[in-house]
Design a protein around this motif. Sequence first.
Motif, short mmCIF file in Angstrom:
data_model
loop_
_atom_site.label_atom_id
_atom_site.label_comp_id
_atom_site.label_asym_id
_atom_site.label_seq_id
_atom_site.Cartn_x
_atom_site.Cartn_y
_atom_site.Cartn_z
N ASN A 118 0.80 -1.21 0.00
CA ASN A 118 0.00 0.00 0.00
C ASN A 118 0.84 1.27 0.00
OD1 ASN A 118 -3.00 -0.94 0.34
ND2 ASN A 118 -1.76 -2.27 1.68
N THR B 201 -2.62 2.36 -2.45
CA THR B 201 -3.56 1.62 -1.61
C THR B 201 -4.55 0.86 -2.48
OG1 THR B 201 -4.76 3.72 -1.39
CG2 THR B 201 -3.48 2.99 0.51
N TYR C 5 -6.26 7.41 -0.23
CA TYR C 5 -7.22 6.47 -0.84
C TYR C 5 -7.90 6.95 -2.11
CZ TYR C 5 -6.27 3.66 3.20
OH TYR C 5 -5.60 2.92 4.13
N SER D 86 -2.62 -1.36 4.84
CA SER D 86 -3.55 -0.24 4.74
C SER D 86 -4.62 -0.44 5.82
CB SER D 86 -4.22 -0.18 3.36
OG SER D 86 -5.33 -1.06 3.30
#
Lengths: 380, 73
Positions: A7, A11, A201, A354
């Motif tokens: 990640n 991610t 994200y 993550s």
Amino acid sequence: MIVNFDNAATTFPKPPAVQNAVAQAVRNYASAGRGSHPLAKRGSALVYKLREEAAAFFGGEPEHVVLTMNCTHALNLAIQGICAGGGHVVISRLEHNSVLRPVYALAKAGRITYSIADVFPEKERTLAAFRRLLRSDTKAVICTFCSNVTGQILPWRELGVLCQERGICFIADGAQACGVLDVKLSDGINFLCTAGHKGLYGITGTGLLLSDGRYPLPPLMQGGSGSMSDLPEMPPFLPDALECGTLNIIGAAGLSAGLRFVQEKGTAAILRHESALCDALCKRLADIPGVTVYRSPGADYAPIVSFNIHGYPSEEAAAALAEDGFCLRAGLHCAPLAHRAIGTEEGAVRFSPSVFSRMQDTSRLADAIARLASNGKNHM
Amino acid sequence: MICRAVLPSETYAQKAQRVLAANGYHSEIIRSTSRGVGCGYSLRTAGDCNAVRELLRREGIPVQNIRDERGMP
């Protein structure tokens, strides 16, 4: 089953809200800032909302939020802009190539000189190392909040104070920190550069450059900005001065949703979750003969762990783990300086969870590493 | 009274709209093209220009020009 423990690169998976926002954006949005018809207004409103959300999250003003392609783009804007007039800069020994390469290129062209500060487990020693390198012609300190190889956290707030005292520009690389550490522009940072697709994200193709407005930057590219179009130069004000061409609207929608996701979860909670996984892995690896973990007592770490298995070059170890479904990145992680600093010039394997990573998968990964390590002496 | 404020960018126009809305002013962003400058943005607001000017000035929003729709500053 694939489990993503890479990640720190990007991610994956993304929160459902981000997936939905991106899908909706593809269906409903066109461009922003290129007309006054309903489609254009819709796009413009979305982009401004992202600027507001980023400004609220990191501190600062919406008009000082510049949308970039990634963190590397943001860093190049800041570094090349600040160094345009020459001078000296200080970077850390843990920097990613997105800092080292533009600095090196400028130095090779004879436009700047640079120094590299050692990083120690103890904050005070690291700070002293930076302080020793500052000169009367030092233009900027450019450094990461935390290493993408070891996760070691640098004393960024103290560096911010030091830079403010000396009137030096502080450019911070937030690629690994944003979304897990509580970083703010008000920490004495003049330029905060980050990726949209890691701890925030969002999707790939997004990044942010936040400025405190103190240092103007020349553009890296020139083109259409949707404003003052009759002038042959880029507009003199942010964000238009540094944004040209059609903005990544789909990316902006995803990043906006990602920021809201992180805000709702809370960076402290995300850090706690991911750190627990790293601590659990480190504890298991400490009991496996032939495994070296690159962490020093006394240092603070973001949730990243690099390790090596005796008998396996890092790429082979990562390939073997991939056969068991575990995605980890091996090699130099585009950060040769950091690997030199920890003595892993031939690379290491990096574990970076993550918010979606699970303890049971981390435990299974440790089992897989243990199996490899037990075969290690027969492998070479 | 309708006030027209000319702002240098869409971002500033959006910020100005937010500021005005927070102070009870309804406004509309209108794109315009003018010789010598090119693409620009106006904020058309129902309100007194002096009040609008002061509000935007207090928030650090650069206004290139501001006048009521009759052309009076």
